[in-house]
Design a protein around this motif. Structure first.
Motif, PDB file in Angstrom:
ATOM      1  N   THR A   1      37.841  23.097  49.431  1.00  0.00           N
ATOM      2  CA  THR A   1      37.590  23.281  47.991  1.00  0.00           C
ATOM      3  C   THR A   1      37.551  25.455  48.183  1.00  0.00           C
ATOM      4  O   THR A   1      37.023  25.637  49.573  1.00  0.00           O
ATOM      5  N   LEU A   2      38.291  25.851  47.523  1.00  0.00           N
ATOM      6  CA  LEU A   2      38.306  27.207  47.305  1.00  0.00           C
ATOM      7  C   LEU A   2      36.725  27.850  45.909  1.00  0.00           C
ATOM      8  O   LEU A   2      37.452  26.847  44.825  1.00  0.00           O
ATOM      9  N   THR A   3      37.069  28.490  45.901  1.00  0.00           N
ATOM     10  CA  THR A   3      36.144  29.436  45.141  1.00  0.00           C
ATOM     11  C   THR A   3      37.277  30.528  44.761  1.00  0.00           C
ATOM     12  O   THR A   3      36.467  31.346  45.774  1.00  0.00           O
ATOM     13  N   LEU A   4      37.058  30.578  43.521  1.00  0.00           N
ATOM     14  CA  LEU A   4      37.536  31.772  43.061  1.00  0.00           C
ATOM     15  C   LEU A   4      37.147  32.373  42.152  1.00  0.00           C
ATOM     16  O   LEU A   4      36.970  32.248  40.947  1.00  0.00           O
ATOM     17  N   SER A   5      37.356  34.246  42.678  1.00  0.00           N
ATOM     18  CA  SER A   5      36.426  35.428  42.115  1.00  0.00           C
ATOM     19  C   SER A   5      37.938  35.694  40.920  1.00  0.00           C
ATOM     20  O   SER A   5      38.656  36.380  42.119  1.00  0.00           O
ATOM     21  N   GLY A   6      37.231  36.788  39.840  1.00  0.00           N
ATOM     22  CA  GLY A   6      38.618  36.598  39.799  1.00  0.00           C
ATOM     23  C   GLY A   6      38.211  37.392  38.246  1.00  0.00           C
ATOM     24  O   GLY A   6      36.761  37.099  37.632  1.00  0.00           O
ATOM     25  N   ASP A   7      39.190  38.139  36.940  1.00  0.00           N
ATOM     26  CA  ASP A   7      38.559  38.593  36.269  1.00  0.00           C
ATOM     27  C   ASP A   7      39.552  37.752  34.533  1.00  0.00           C
ATOM     28  O   ASP A   7      39.979  38.538  33.885  1.00  0.00           O
ATOM     29  N   GLY A   8      40.391  36.646  35.183  1.00  0.00           N
ATOM     30  CA  GLY A   8      40.551  35.480  34.326  1.00  0.00           C
ATOM     31  C   GLY A   8      42.394  35.901  34.616  1.00  0.00           C
ATOM     32  O   GLY A   8      43.099  35.049  33.914  1.00  0.00           O
ATOM     33  N   SER A   9      42.754  37.182  34.889  1.00  0.00           N
ATOM     34  CA  SER A   9      43.890  37.154  35.559  1.00  0.00           C
ATOM     35  C   SER A   9      44.782  37.249  36.869  1.00  0.00           C
ATOM     36  O   SER A   9      45.543  36.982  36.976  1.00  0.00           O
ATOM     37  N   LEU A  10      44.245  38.165  37.596  1.00  0.00           N
ATOM     38  CA  LEU A  10      43.782  38.139  39.064  1.00  0.00           C
ATOM     39  C   LEU A  10      42.570  37.416  39.405  1.00  0.00           C
ATOM     40  O   LEU A  10      41.331  37.768  38.867  1.00  0.00           O
ATOM     41  N   ILE A  11      42.777  37.124  40.969  1.00  0.00           N
ATOM     42  CA  ILE A  11      41.604  36.574  42.116  1.00  0.00           C
ATOM     43  C   ILE A  11      41.204  37.929  42.442  1.00  0.00           C
ATOM     44  O   ILE A  11      42.374  38.423  43.463  1.00  0.00           O
ATOM     45  N   TYR A  12      40.230  38.027  43.377  1.00  0.00           N
ATOM     46  CA  TYR A  12      40.301  39.057  43.738  1.00  0.00           C
ATOM     47  C   TYR A  12      39.352  38.397  44.964  1.00  0.00           C
ATOM     48  O   TYR A  12      38.988  39.686  45.651  1.00  0.00           O
ATOM     49  N   LYS A  13      38.306  37.779  45.437  1.00  0.00           N
ATOM     50  CA  LYS A  13      38.053  36.544  46.307  1.00  0.00           C
ATOM     51  C   LYS A  13      38.057  35.416  45.895  1.00  0.00           C
ATOM     52  O   LYS A  13      38.347  34.566  45.190  1.00  0.00           O
ATOM     53  N   VAL A  14      38.161  34.857  47.261  1.00  0.00           N
ATOM     54  CA  VAL A  14      38.564  33.896  47.477  1.00  0.00           C
ATOM     55  C   VAL A  14      37.254  33.045  48.622  1.00  0.00           C
ATOM     56  O   VAL A  14      37.249  33.294  49.379  1.00  0.00           O
ATOM     57  N   ASN A  15      36.659  32.063  48.276  1.00  0.00           N
ATOM     58  CA  ASN A  15      36.300  31.408  49.360  1.00  0.00           C
ATOM     59  C   ASN A  15      36.168  30.102  50.165  1.00  0.00           C
ATOM     60  O   ASN A  15      35.991  29.534  48.851  1.00  0.00           O
ATOM     61  N   TYR A  16      35.947  29.796  50.591  1.00  0.00           N
ATOM     62  CA  TYR A  16      35.732  28.434  51.246  1.00  0.00           C
ATOM     63  C   TYR A  16      35.478  27.754  52.611  1.00  0.00           C
ATOM     64  O   TYR A  16      35.069  28.876  53.920  1.00  0.00           O
ATOM     65  N   VAL A  17      35.425  26.565  52.643  1.00  0.00           N
ATOM     66  CA  VAL A  17      34.910  25.877  54.085  1.00  0.00           C
ATOM     67  C   VAL A  17      35.662  25.522  54.792  1.00  0.00           C
ATOM     68  O   VAL A  17      36.128  24.277  54.894  1.00  0.00           O
ATOM     69  N   ARG A  18      36.272  25.810  56.548  1.00  0.00           N
ATOM     70  CA  ARG A  18      37.138  25.483  57.119  1.00  0.00           C
ATOM     71  C   ARG A  18      37.251  25.434  58.679  1.00  0.00           C
ATOM     72  O   ARG A  18      36.506  25.770  59.454  1.00  0.00           O
ATOM     73  N   ASP A  19      36.569  23.294  58.281  1.00  0.00           N
ATOM     74  CA  ASP A  19      36.422  22.562  59.984  1.00  0.00           C
ATOM     75  C   ASP A  19      35.112  23.813  60.502  1.00  0.00           C
ATOM     76  O   ASP A  19      35.206  23.852  61.404  1.00  0.00           O
ATOM     77  N   GLY A  20      33.874  23.651  59.254  1.00  0.00           N
ATOM     78  CA  GLY A  20      32.714  24.106  59.697  1.00  0.00           C
ATOM     79  C   GLY A  20      32.382  25.734  59.616  1.00  0.00           C
ATOM     80  O   GLY A  20      31.419  26.360  60.109  1.00  0.00           O
ATOM     81  N   TYR A  21      33.545  26.338  59.314  1.00  0.00           N
ATOM     82  CA  TYR A  21      33.421  28.093  59.049  1.00  0.00           C
ATOM     83  C   TYR A  21      33.642  28.367  57.993  1.00  0.00           C
ATOM     84  O   TYR A  21      34.121  28.025  56.818  1.00  0.00           O
ATOM     85  N   ALA A  22      33.152  29.809  57.617  1.00  0.00           N
ATOM     86  CA  ALA A  22      33.192  30.422  56.256  1.00  0.00           C
ATOM     87  C   ALA A  22      33.761  31.107  56.302  1.00  0.00           C
ATOM     88  O   ALA A  22      34.467  31.747  57.196  1.00  0.00           O
ATOM     89  N   CYS A  23      35.413  30.683  55.183  1.00  0.00           N
ATOM     90  CA  CYS A  23      36.456  31.675  55.509  1.00  0.00           C
ATOM     91  C   CYS A  23      35.975  32.118  53.701  1.00  0.00           C
ATOM     92  O   CYS A  23      35.283  32.090  53.049  1.00  0.00           O
ATOM     93  N   SER A  24      36.529  33.864  54.075  1.00  0.00           N
ATOM     94  CA  SER A  24      36.559  34.922  52.931  1.00  0.00           C
ATOM     95  C   SER A  24      38.130  35.400  52.935  1.00  0.00           C
ATOM     96  O   SER A  24      38.382  35.565  54.308  1.00  0.00           O
ATOM     97  N   LEU A  25      38.626  35.607  51.273  1.00  0.00           N
ATOM     98  CA  LEU A  25      40.000  36.202  51.298  1.00  0.00           C
ATOM     99  C   LEU A  25      39.553  37.382  49.951  1.00  0.00           C
ATOM    100  O   LEU A  25      39.281  36.787  49.040  1.00  0.00           O
ATOM    101  N   THR A  26      40.113  38.580  50.244  1.00  0.00           N
ATOM    102  CA  THR A  26      39.493  39.627  50.003  1.00  0.00           C
ATOM    103  C   THR A  26      40.578  40.148  49.544  1.00  0.00           C
ATOM    104  O   THR A  26      41.352  40.522  49.914  1.00  0.00           O
TER     105      THR A  26
END
Lengths: 197, 209
Positions: free
Chosen positions: B168-193
């Motif tokens: 399950t990804l949480t996407l944060s952006g301005d409506g057109s582009l996404i600047y941050k993605v958060n998710y949990v994989r195998d019990g670890y917090a992951c983020s992409l920015t």
């Protein structure tokens, strides 16, 4: 608040023997921030403010200086000023106002009033992208007086009210409103039509 | 006017190269930065200069007398330290070994990175930074727990959830582009920015790979 205090002050108070009173009134009306003593925390916050408000600071500096190199230096100097003074803010909104105020002052210190006539990287980029309408608008904004340009930038780019802009720049609100009105009139004249003011 | 002016100002942004330069110049956390010598200021500068000259003379005399003696070079130290204790490594494998949980390189990035930094933070978080030098950069962080470890505290107008496989990804952006993605994989917090932002499909390609 500073301007409001002095707006209601009777003129007879502006005498030498009233200077201590004036100093006290200025002190209570000027925002002061306690200093953050934890230097490691200051650095962490500086990095956070850089990521959160770096673009805003850079754009404000660019609105004054029109070169990326100098705008980058202003951004760095602004963060350096924060790390030196280490003020403790109530919230991020206050932090942003403080940072933009510092950036504006640093930019104005460096401003060469003839520089705006030179082609800047943004103009070249807009021309290269064949964005003629944006290039036209940018040239019109560049032609404004610096006092009008800074108000236009903070009003349209940052969405501040004239009262907030006055507080940020340390200017009288009526002067800010006047500069905003004159700036918009000048832009309208230069751009002639087609833009909603 | 507002739209036009904002469209103009959107072209003025902090580039990855600018960010690295400023962060490095200021010695802010999260940069690859070699420890610098403490700066000497005030009246001690003249004493420091004289001491430095004297030291040079002594060192020169010492070297001249020992020119013919064999020297043993110190073992190379490949570890790069930042001022705040974080350590960089040469690969995702080394980084994984250092943090104690798996951290793998990203693929299907929208640009070809010319600079990749593998870094472990003092609190045990792993970060991989991909940058093409000027236009695009992507930050990938993995840490124990489930919270937002991105370090991105911006308030985005568009925040929503979506799924990729069983993530399950949480996407944060301005409506057109996404600047941050958060998710949990195998019990670890992951983020992409990405300060420049990517489309949802671009982020999906990266995560699905």
């Amino acid at each position: 608040m500073t301007s409001a205090v002095f707006d209601i002050m009777p003129l007879y108070l502006l005498r030498r023997e009233c200077l201590p009173l004036l100093a006290w009134l200025y002190a209570i009306s000027s925002p002061t921030y306690p200093k953050e003593e934890n230097t490691a925390l200051v650095r962490e916050k500086a990095a956070y403010y850089f990521d959160a408000f770096g673009n805003a600071i850079l754009r404000l500096a660019y609105s004054y200086l029109h070169t990326m190199d100098e705008s980058e230096e202003i951004l760095q100097d602004t963060l350096m000023k924060y790390m030196t003074d280490a003020p403790r803010f109530i919230n991020d909104r206050h932090a942003k106002v403080w940072l933009l105020r510092v950036a504006a002052n640093l930019s104005k210190n460096r401003l060469d009033y003839n520089r705006y006539r030179q082609t800047d990287e943004l103009s070249e980029q807009l021309i290269a992208e064949e964005q003629e309408d944006l290039s036209f608008v940018w040239d019109a904004v560049k032609a404004l007086k610096p006092t009008q340009r800074e108000v236009i930038h903070l009003f349209y780019q940052e969405g501040y009210t004239t009262a907030q802009i006055a507080g940020l720049l340390g200017r009288n609100e009526s002067t800010v409103r006047s500069d905003l009105r004159r700036g918009r009139e000048a832009l309208k004249l230069m751009l002639k039509e087609g833009y909603d003011f | 006017m507002s739209e036009k002016y904002n469209a103009i100002m959107e072209r003025v942004t902090v580039t990855p190269g600018m960010r690295i330069r400023i962060m490095d110049n200021l010695g802010l956390p999260g940069t690859v930065h070699r420890p610098t010598l403490p700066r000497i200021t005030g009246r001690y500068r003249s004493y420091a200069a004289a001491a430095a000259c004297l030291l040079l003379v002594i060192a020169g005399a010492f070297l001249v007398t020992r020119l013919n003696r064999p020297t043993v070079a110190p073992p190379p130290d490949d570890t790069v330290y930042t001022p705040w204790g974080s350590v960089t490594y040469d690969s995702a494998a080394e980084l994984s070994q250092a943090v104690g949980f798996p951290v793998t390189d990203l693929s299907h990035l929208p640009v070809t990175p010319t600079d990749t930094v593998y870094q472990k933070y003092p609190d045990g978080m792993a970060e991989i930074t991909y940058s093409d030098g000027e236009k695009q950069s992507v930050f990938y962080r993995v840490s124990k727990g489930t919270g937002d470890n991105s370090g991105d505290y911006n308030e985005y107008p568009s925040v929503y959830d979506t799924t990729v496989g069983d993530l399950t990804l949480t996407l944060s952006g301005d409506g057109s582009l996404i600047y941050k993605v958060n998710y949990v994989r195998d019990g670890y917090a992951c983020s992409l920015t990405s300060p420049q932002g990517l489309t949802e499909s671009q982020w999906r390609d990266i995560i699905e790979a």
